[in-house]
Design a protein around this motif. Sequence first.
Motif, mmCIF file in Angstrom:
data_model
loop_
_atom_site.group_PDB
_atom_site.id
_atom_site.type_symbol
_atom_site.label_atom_id
_atom_site.label_comp_id
_atom_site.label_asym_id
_atom_site.label_seq_id
_atom_site.Cartn_x
_atom_site.Cartn_y
_atom_site.Cartn_z
ATOM 1 N N ARG A 331 0.819 -1.215 0.000
ATOM 2 C CA ARG A 331 0.000 0.000 0.000
ATOM 3 C C ARG A 331 0.854 1.266 0.000
ATOM 4 O O ARG A 331 0.411 2.326 0.423
ATOM 5 C CB ARG A 331 -0.944 -0.016 1.200
ATOM 6 C CG ARG A 331 -1.986 -1.133 1.141
ATOM 7 C CD ARG A 331 -2.849 -1.144 2.391
ATOM 8 N NE ARG A 331 -3.885 -2.159 2.317
ATOM 9 C CZ ARG A 331 -5.110 -1.958 1.849
ATOM 10 N NH1 ARG A 331 -5.426 -0.774 1.365
ATOM 11 N NH2 ARG A 331 -6.001 -2.925 1.845
ATOM 12 N N GLY A 332 2.092 1.152 -0.447
ATOM 13 C CA GLY A 332 2.941 2.321 -0.610
ATOM 14 C C GLY A 332 3.409 2.957 0.678
ATOM 15 O O GLY A 332 3.679 4.156 0.723
ATOM 16 N N GLY A 333 3.522 2.178 1.745
ATOM 17 C CA GLY A 333 4.003 2.713 3.014
ATOM 18 C C GLY A 333 2.911 3.142 3.967
ATOM 19 O O GLY A 333 3.173 3.887 4.910
ATOM 20 N N ALA A 334 1.674 2.692 3.734
ATOM 21 C CA ALA A 334 0.554 3.073 4.603
ATOM 22 C C ALA A 334 0.764 2.579 6.028
ATOM 23 O O ALA A 334 1.387 1.539 6.257
ATOM 24 C CB ALA A 334 -0.750 2.509 4.058
ATOM 25 N N LEU A 335 0.243 3.333 6.979
ATOM 26 C CA LEU A 335 0.309 2.948 8.384
ATOM 27 C C LEU A 335 -0.706 1.834 8.632
ATOM 28 O O LEU A 335 -1.880 1.965 8.294
ATOM 29 C CB LEU A 335 -0.001 4.158 9.264
ATOM 30 C CG LEU A 335 0.389 4.085 10.737
ATOM 31 C CD1 LEU A 335 1.897 4.022 10.889
ATOM 32 C CD2 LEU A 335 -0.159 5.308 11.476
ATOM 33 N N VAL A 336 -0.249 0.722 9.211
ATOM 34 C CA VAL A 336 -1.098 -0.450 9.430
ATOM 35 C C VAL A 336 -1.256 -0.704 10.915
ATOM 36 O O VAL A 336 -0.275 -0.694 11.668
ATOM 37 C CB VAL A 336 -0.495 -1.694 8.731
ATOM 38 C CG1 VAL A 336 -1.311 -2.936 9.050
ATOM 39 C CG2 VAL A 336 -0.426 -1.482 7.225
ATOM 40 N N ASN A 337 -2.496 -0.930 11.323
ATOM 41 C CA ASN A 337 -2.799 -1.232 12.715
ATOM 42 C C ASN A 337 -2.485 -2.696 12.988
ATOM 43 O O ASN A 337 -3.062 -3.585 12.363
ATOM 44 C CB ASN A 337 -4.285 -0.941 12.990
ATOM 45 C CG ASN A 337 -4.621 -0.996 14.461
ATOM 46 O OD1 ASN A 337 -3.941 -1.661 15.233
ATOM 47 N ND2 ASN A 337 -5.677 -0.316 14.849
ATOM 48 N N LEU A 338 -1.588 -2.968 13.927
ATOM 49 C CA LEU A 338 -1.167 -4.343 14.191
ATOM 50 C C LEU A 338 -2.236 -5.174 14.891
ATOM 51 O O LEU A 338 -2.113 -6.398 14.968
ATOM 52 C CB LEU A 338 0.120 -4.342 15.016
ATOM 53 C CG LEU A 338 1.372 -3.979 14.213
ATOM 54 C CD1 LEU A 338 2.534 -3.648 15.137
ATOM 55 C CD2 LEU A 338 1.744 -5.102 13.266
ATOM 56 N N SER A 339 -3.257 -4.531 15.410
ATOM 57 C CA SER A 339 -4.367 -5.280 16.009
ATOM 58 C C SER A 339 -5.569 -5.275 15.071
ATOM 59 O O SER A 339 -6.675 -5.620 15.472
ATOM 60 C CB SER A 339 -4.769 -4.656 17.352
ATOM 61 O OG SER A 339 -5.207 -3.321 17.164
ATOM 62 N N GLY A 340 -5.354 -4.900 13.817
ATOM 63 C CA GLY A 340 -6.476 -4.691 12.905
ATOM 64 C C GLY A 340 -6.771 -5.821 11.953
ATOM 65 O O GLY A 340 -7.494 -5.637 10.984
ATOM 66 N N TYR A 341 -6.216 -7.027 12.175
ATOM 67 C CA TYR A 341 -6.503 -8.156 11.291
ATOM 68 C C TYR A 341 -7.646 -8.954 11.899
ATOM 69 O O TYR A 341 -7.483 -9.650 12.894
ATOM 70 C CB TYR A 341 -5.281 -9.045 11.121
ATOM 71 C CG TYR A 341 -5.404 -10.034 9.982
ATOM 72 C CD1 TYR A 341 -5.027 -9.671 8.699
ATOM 73 C CD2 TYR A 341 -5.901 -11.311 10.189
ATOM 74 C CE1 TYR A 341 -5.133 -10.567 7.644
ATOM 75 C CE2 TYR A 341 -6.012 -12.207 9.139
ATOM 76 C CZ TYR A 341 -5.630 -11.832 7.870
ATOM 77 O OH TYR A 341 -5.747 -12.714 6.830
ATOM 78 N N GLU A 342 -8.830 -8.835 11.283
ATOM 79 C CA GLU A 342 -10.018 -9.443 11.889
ATOM 80 C C GLU A 342 -10.807 -10.244 10.859
ATOM 81 O O GLU A 342 -11.062 -9.775 9.744
ATOM 82 C CB GLU A 342 -10.929 -8.368 12.487
ATOM 83 C CG GLU A 342 -10.271 -7.564 13.611
ATOM 84 C CD GLU A 342 -11.156 -6.426 14.076
ATOM 85 O OE1 GLU A 342 -12.196 -6.230 13.446
ATOM 86 O OE2 GLU A 342 -10.794 -5.769 15.052
ATOM 87 N N ASN A 343 -11.180 -11.462 11.244
ATOM 88 C CA ASN A 343 -12.098 -12.286 10.463
ATOM 89 C C ASN A 343 -11.651 -12.485 9.016
ATOM 90 O O ASN A 343 -12.464 -12.602 8.111
ATOM 91 C CB ASN A 343 -13.505 -11.670 10.483
ATOM 92 C CG ASN A 343 -14.046 -11.527 11.889
ATOM 93 O OD1 ASN A 343 -13.839 -12.413 12.722
ATOM 94 N ND2 ASN A 343 -14.736 -10.434 12.167
ATOM 95 N N GLY A 344 -10.344 -12.491 8.801
ATOM 96 C CA GLY A 344 -9.852 -12.728 7.455
ATOM 97 C C GLY A 344 -10.123 -11.618 6.472
ATOM 98 O O GLY A 344 -10.007 -11.807 5.257
ATOM 99 N N ASN A 345 -10.514 -10.432 6.952
ATOM 100 C CA ASN A 345 -10.835 -9.323 6.058
ATOM 101 C C ASN A 345 -9.617 -8.498 5.675
ATOM 102 O O ASN A 345 -9.734 -7.506 4.974
ATOM 103 C CB ASN A 345 -11.880 -8.405 6.721
ATOM 104 C CG ASN A 345 -13.211 -9.109 6.896
ATOM 105 O OD1 ASN A 345 -13.608 -9.905 6.055
ATOM 106 N ND2 ASN A 345 -13.891 -8.836 8.009
#
Length: 399
Positions: A331-345
């Motif tokens: 995503r070109g260096g986007a900030l990713v939430n490390l607790s944001g992986y939910e339900n395979g989405n």
Amino acid sequence: MAKQIKVGVVGCGYWGPNLIRNFRSLPDCNMKMMCDVSENRLAHLKSLYPEVEGERNYDHMLNGVGLDAVIIATSVKSHFPMARASLLAGKHTFIEKPMAASSRDCEELNDLAKKKGLVLMVGHTFLYSPAVRKIKEIVKSGDIGEIRYICARRLNLGLFQKDINVAWDLAPHDIAIILHIMDTDAITINCEGSAHVTPGVEDVTTMWLNFPGNRSAIIHNSWIDPRKIREMTIVGSKKMILYDDVSPLEKIRVYDMRVERPPHYDTFAEFHYSYHYGDVHIPYLKQEEPLKTECQHFLDSISQGTTPLTDGKQGLKLVRILEASSESLKRGGALVNLSGYENGNGWKTVDSRNRHAHINFGRRKEKNFTPGRRELRHGTCVLTGSVTPSRPTLRRAAR
């Protein structure tokens, strides 16, 4: 004398021979078998260790010689199937870093080890080094004050990998050290990189981890640097630590240096930063091989029934960070939430100004967009910013 633990090592390429050498040197280990698909590699190692059996069939190694533990030092893509087979065969299992190619695979291995009552350990070797243990001791004592940020550089020319990028290859060492020193989980990550030699495989990356308490860590990795560099700087509110793993003797230097703001002031003219320059302290470190200490720790965990320092849960944390770094790269260096992986989405990107706002990348429809810029849609607003969305500008979207 306690009963020796029968050990087998699969993977005799780059790192496997080091594991064979160290396990073979330990008195409570019976280095029983080494396994590899290459006859030439096995023949070479048999010339060095004639008492260790060689085997090309992994299934026979698991079920035919009565091993107690299996050490996996193969390519990352094979870690999960080999570790799963080892655990199902009732063997205590040691996996080289990274633990697996996905967090889901790591979770399955952890569940299987727990169900079977087996030790599952991951090879985060640097956590067993005298230098990192000393750094942990200094930080825990409060001698350097509160950690403000950590900066790590792990650079060299090669060794190029085909199935993973440089972040997956080199960053696990520094991520493991940083998590160990910070003693808490990271909140968000962003990562940028470039592929100069092999298309689609980044050979230079820089990732930024954010931690609670306004603390951060920067990790720079490269396969195309002229010098071998293994440095980490830990900046505290009172002192600073420089860790240079390449240095033969003075691996740690503690600098009595800091900058302070004035406690109070009435006018701007009275505002002056205070810079403190003190002595440099070089702690004594006992000379011992970290890998040997790690191997002994694995055997002790088996014989004593204890949880390893670098168990499967630690391996899972590290792989989640690597997965999120790959998502940020895409995503070109986007900030990713490390607790944001939910339900395979999938992973959730976040607005760097509001870490609780979950934002997805929108599609660019304009013909005259500026190369290297992204748009993020949030409600009726569009966030337009550079590839790294650290300072996006806000404009109202047309309804």
